[in-house]
Design an enzyme around this catalytic site. Sequence first.
Site, PDB file in Angstrom:
ATOM      1  N   LYS A  61      32.260  54.497  38.846  1.00 21.73           N
ATOM      2  CA  LYS A  61      31.137  54.774  38.562  1.00 21.73           C
ATOM      3  C   LYS A  61      30.674  55.799  38.834  1.00 21.73           C
ATOM      4  CE  LYS A  61      30.043  49.819  40.475  1.00 21.73           C
ATOM      5  NZ  LYS A  61      31.367  49.107  40.662  1.00 21.73           N
ATOM      6  N   LEU A  62      30.857  56.922  37.399  1.00 24.49           N
ATOM      7  CA  LEU A  62      30.635  57.751  37.201  1.00 24.49           C
ATOM      8  C   LEU A  62      29.519  58.098  37.525  1.00 24.49           C
ATOM      9  CD1 LEU A  62      33.975  59.130  35.940  1.00 24.49           C
ATOM     10  CD2 LEU A  62      32.991  58.990  38.185  1.00 24.49           C
ATOM     11  N   HIS A  63      28.830  59.495  38.151  1.00 20.03           N
ATOM     12  CA  HIS A  63      26.971  59.667  38.029  1.00 20.03           C
ATOM     13  C   HIS A  63      26.904  61.171  37.911  1.00 20.03           C
ATOM     14  CE1 HIS A  63      22.432  58.398  37.310  1.00 20.03           C
ATOM     15  NE2 HIS A  63      22.825  59.546  36.934  1.00 20.03           N
ATOM     16  N   GLY A 207      36.304  38.687  41.940  1.00 25.67           N
ATOM     17  CA  GLY A 207      37.045  38.837  43.003  1.00 25.67           C
ATOM     18  C   GLY A 207      36.943  37.948  43.569  1.00 25.67           C
ATOM     19  N   ARG A 208      36.000  37.691  44.696  1.00 29.00           N
ATOM     20  CA  ARG A 208      36.335  36.672  45.689  1.00 29.00           C
ATOM     21  C   ARG A 208      36.864  35.246  45.511  1.00 29.00           C
ATOM     22  NH1 ARG A 208      30.526  38.706  47.855  1.00 29.00           N
ATOM     23  NH2 ARG A 208      30.277  39.116  46.215  1.00 29.00           N
TER      24      ARG A 208
HETATM   25  O1  C5P Z   1      31.666  38.429  43.369  1.00 25.77           O
HETATM   26  P1  C5P Z   1      33.312  39.569  42.924  1.00 25.77           P
HETATM   27  O2  C5P Z   1      33.969  39.707  44.303  1.00 25.77           O
HETATM   28  O3  C5P Z   1      33.728  38.354  41.951  1.00 25.77           O
HETATM   29  O4  C5P Z   1      32.733  40.657  42.623  1.00 25.77           O
HETATM   30  C1  C5P Z   1      34.221  41.760  41.712  1.00 25.77           C
HETATM   31  C2  C5P Z   1      33.346  42.996  41.684  1.00 25.77           C
HETATM   32  O5  C5P Z   1      32.904  42.427  40.413  1.00 25.77           O
HETATM   33  C3  C5P Z   1      33.418  43.402  42.649  1.00 25.77           C
HETATM   34  O6  C5P Z   1      34.017  45.178  42.998  1.00 25.77           O
HETATM   35  C4  C5P Z   1      32.132  44.207  41.847  1.00 25.77           C
HETATM   36  O7  C5P Z   1      32.417  46.002  41.080  1.00 25.77           O
HETATM   37  C5  C5P Z   1      31.821  43.351  40.688  1.00 25.77           C
HETATM   38  N1  C5P Z   1      30.831  42.401  40.278  1.00 25.77           N
HETATM   39  C6  C5P Z   1      29.410  42.998  39.888  1.00 25.77           C
HETATM   40  N2  C5P Z   1      28.432  42.477  40.437  1.00 25.77           N
HETATM   41  C7  C5P Z   1      28.320  41.056  40.258  1.00 25.77           C
HETATM   42  C8  C5P Z   1      29.007  40.737  41.134  1.00 25.77           C
HETATM   43  C9  C5P Z   1      30.754  41.583  41.305  1.00 25.77           C
HETATM   44  O8  C5P Z   1      29.128  44.539  39.115  1.00 25.77           O
HETATM   45  N3  C5P Z   1      27.619  40.233  40.338  1.00 25.77           N
END
Ligand code: C5P
Length: 243
Positions: A61-63, A207-208
Amino acid sequence: MNTRVFVSLDVDSADAAFRLVEPLGGEASAYKVGLQLLTAEGPDVVQRLVAMGKQVFLDLKLHEIPNSVAGAVAAAGQLGATMVTVHASAGSAVLRAAVEAARAYPSLQVLALTVITSLRDEDLPEIGLAPSVVVQVERLARLAVASGCQGVVASVQEAAVLASVLPPRTLIVAPGIQLGSTQANDQSRIATPALAARAGATHIVVGRAVTRAADPLQAFREVAQGFDAPRNNRKVRKGWLTA
Ligand code: C5P
């Protein structure tokens, strides 16, 4: 083996990360490493994943100023990452510097972040943006592609618009993926793997929904199958959101 579904390793230690990676075995070949794990463990965790033959999406997430962004992108390339993220709102000079730095690493693709997916239309005025998330996403995505970025990160809802306005080979990487049966957690904009595919996402980040599942391998399979079902269908279907 699946390289279109990135499993996000949002944990605070390498041990915890590899406890997630191991049960997924050879089926999950792509992982996202973000700021939490990288800051906690350093680059070693990326190198270990690469050594295992995994693709690593390094979500930096470079800025920053162009010179600093170029240096960080080169460092990501050195580690063997295949994707790295830069904020498109940093502007075209930064995006071009990132793309230029990645040239030395042919397998490294620069993805632009448009608008973080937790922002809603009503959140935009306080940061000086208008008129809507989708307009801002499209503007920044076009800027990113014009600056040479290989792809963009966008929610599934925006993927539908982007797939119709960006060049066909642009990568569209969609996070915010949930299985139909799971809670929406803290996300404002969510979608299932099948909806992501139908909307035109080329890759998804999960992810989760996988890592906190009772059976992560089964959850991963469900995600991968859901995403693959409408494969290669980049047409935006009317009413896809309610499909
Ligand atoms: O919600 P989840 O656990 O699937 O998120 C996995 C990754 O996806 C997070 O590390 C986050 O960077 C990205 N994410 C996102 N926007 C969301 C949900 C997750 O950018 N609404």
